[in-house]
Design a protein around this motif. Structure first.
Motif, mmCIF file in Angstrom:
data_model
loop_
_atom_site.group_PDB
_atom_site.id
_atom_site.type_symbol
_atom_site.label_atom_id
_atom_site.label_comp_id
_atom_site.label_asym_id
_atom_site.label_seq_id
_atom_site.Cartn_x
_atom_site.Cartn_y
_atom_site.Cartn_z
ATOM 1 N N ALA A 103 6.470 3.302 -40.545
ATOM 2 C CA ALA A 103 5.887 2.118 -39.901
ATOM 3 C C ALA A 103 6.337 1.235 -39.970
ATOM 4 O O ALA A 103 6.665 0.621 -39.972
ATOM 5 C CB ALA A 103 6.476 2.822 -38.503
ATOM 6 N N SER A 107 8.148 -2.532 -40.847
ATOM 7 C CA SER A 107 7.892 -3.698 -40.488
ATOM 8 C C SER A 107 8.486 -4.815 -40.720
ATOM 9 O O SER A 107 7.049 -4.773 -41.984
ATOM 10 C CB SER A 107 6.984 -3.098 -38.961
ATOM 11 O OG SER A 107 7.272 -2.581 -37.857
ATOM 12 N N LYS A 113 9.725 -1.304 -36.913
ATOM 13 C CA LYS A 113 10.045 0.541 -36.151
ATOM 14 C C LYS A 113 8.872 0.523 -35.979
ATOM 15 O O LYS A 113 7.419 0.368 -35.615
ATOM 16 C CB LYS A 113 9.884 0.612 -38.506
ATOM 17 C CG LYS A 113 10.998 0.273 -39.246
ATOM 18 C CD LYS A 113 10.568 0.861 -40.706
ATOM 19 C CE LYS A 113 11.730 -0.068 -40.852
ATOM 20 N NZ LYS A 113 13.086 0.693 -40.940
ATOM 21 N N THR A 282 14.101 1.173 -36.099
ATOM 22 C CA THR A 282 14.081 0.890 -36.056
ATOM 23 C C THR A 282 14.597 -0.806 -35.061
ATOM 24 O O THR A 282 15.740 -0.188 -34.323
ATOM 25 C CB THR A 282 15.093 -0.286 -37.825
ATOM 26 O OG1 THR A 282 14.315 1.067 -38.632
ATOM 27 C CG2 THR A 282 14.495 -1.403 -37.632
ATOM 28 N N ALA A 392 7.630 0.500 -31.013
ATOM 29 C CA ALA A 392 8.430 -0.131 -32.161
ATOM 30 C C ALA A 392 8.251 -1.333 -31.328
ATOM 31 O O ALA A 392 7.624 -2.767 -32.420
ATOM 32 C CB ALA A 392 9.255 -0.268 -32.608
#
Length: 413
Positions: A103, A107, A113, A282, A392
């Motif tokens: 993640a 990102s 993410k 996401t 996120a």
């Protein structure tokens, strides 16, 4: 159900809640997969993440620290019959760390993410005492028919019955293809009760086991002579010639199950299912749309009867959980009365990357150690998705679904 599952999975010594029954003009609803727990666990699992943040703890660590262990009790004061949650959380840790790394590295300024966790718990049975009946019939052609009213709406009642019977009849040496299954017929089948509450594999499975054990007992040939020769089991023709029955009934009851008292304390189920969900998501910060990239489920549903059927239950429940989290609603009778209108998820909305890892903890009261499976996969996967959205992009959704416009509005604030 709210009192049974809010805070389920954790040792919370003192818990108090208030429930209200109100009359509204909303759409009327009835029991659906995991009924009661998706609402209850959504609240408590999002709150667990909020609590972790307030304490400066990682969401996995706070769950591991408070998960059921020997000496713990459920929200209803019941001692869990399986303590698999710490094992599952520990096993998830390396996957969780890898997901967080993915993640962080994946990102961008627009696409954020995140990773979210949730714990799921559900009981197997009707609240309080529950039971079932079954019958096994020996046939002239050497086959055996498993007769139950195990109603099937896609969950695999046929292999559930045959697999349970085959395990119980191993001393007979009968091949699986010699076992027959009858679809429910209230004129001919014993009362197996409803196929709901993840009860069938436990209740009807136990009734099948008892019926098969009765068959083995009643058809066993005595061993005699100096060398203890003989033994084995009588055939259908031998039973008929001896004037013995060729059908054998089985009953089983969860007599220890008692409904909760006025303080919601008691032992509503003898067997539960346990799971830990991890969602990798996401969020498009320009549109607010959330996509689920991966789902992982650590699953303890006792000893597994048929892996393919259990996989199917888990994949289906996870898919429904994603729909519940992101797109499904049923408030407006006119607007939501079609599948597309109600936000039914399309195939593109469900990730191909779904991993299920099993922890087959033996259940003392389950047939051959089995628990149920039907409702576990929809207990709280949606909570893991919502927790992933917050991880996120910092948006906490507390009313489902997380429509893109709802996420976008929160982002702007």
């Amino acid at each position: 159900r709210g009192t049974q599952f809010m805070g389920a999975g954790y040792d919370i010594p003192n818990i108090q809640g208030e429930g209200r029954t109100v009359c509204t003009n909303h759409a009327w609803g009835s029991a659906f997969r995991a009924y009661g727990s998706p609402q209850s666990l959504f609240s408590s699992e999002v709150l667990m993440d909020e609590l972790a943040e307030k304490l400066g703890m990682d969401p996995l660590e706070i769950r591991l620290k408070n998960a059921y262990r020997p000496g713990s009790t459920s929200p209803t004061g019941q001692a869990p019959e399986s303590y698999s949650l710490p094992k599952m959380l520990e096993a998830l840790r390396p996957k969780y760390e890898l997901a967080k790394k993915r993640a962080a590295e994946g990102s961008t300024a627009r696409y954020k993410k995140g990773v979210g966790l949730s714990v799921g718990v559900y009981g197997c049975g009707l609240d309080g005492p529950d039971g079932s009946e079954a019958r096994v019939d020996m046939n002239p052609d050497g086959t055996i028919t498993i007769c139950t009213a195990w109603e099937d709406h896609g969950q695999g009642a046929d292999i559930g019955a045959i697999g349970t019977a085959h395990e119980a009849l191993r001393p007979l040496g009968i091949a699986p293809d010699k076992l027959r299954f009858t679809w429910p017929n209230t004129a001919k089948c014993p009362n197996s009760g409803p196929a709901g509450g993840s009860r069938s594999q436990v209740m009807t499975g136990n009734a099948i086991r008892v019926a098969c054990e009765t068959l083995l007992k009643e058809t066993a040939k005595p061993k005699g002579g100096f060398f203890k020769k003989g033994g084995g089991y009588m055939t259908y023709d031998e039973l008929v010639a001896a004037g013995k029955p060729t059908s054998f009934a089985g009953k089983w009851s969860a007599v220890d199950g008692t409904a909760c008292d006025e303080n919601s304390q008691g032992k509503p189920f003898v067997i539960y299912m346990y799971g830990v969900f991890m969602a990798e998501v996401t969020v498009d910060t320009e549109t607010g749309k959330t996509a689920v990239d991966r789902m992982t489920l650590m699953c303890d549903c006792g000893k597994i009867n048929n892996r393919l059927v259990v996989d199917g239950q888990n994949y289906g429940g996870i898919a429904q959980g994603i729909g519940l989290a992101l797109s499904e609603d049923f408030e407006d009778i006119e607007k939501h009365s079609t599948m597309p209108g109600a936000g039914f998820p399309y195939i593109k909305d469900i990730p191909d990357d779904i991993e299920v890892i099993y922890f087959e903890e033996h259940r003392a009261d389950g047939p051959h150690g089995a628990a149920g499976i039907g409702e576990l996969p929809l207990t709280s996967p949606h909570a893991s998705v919502i927790n992933g959205i917050y991880n996120a992009c910092g948006v906490r959704i507390t009313k489902l679904p997380a429509y893109p416009e709802k996420v976008l509005e929160a982002l702007k604030k």
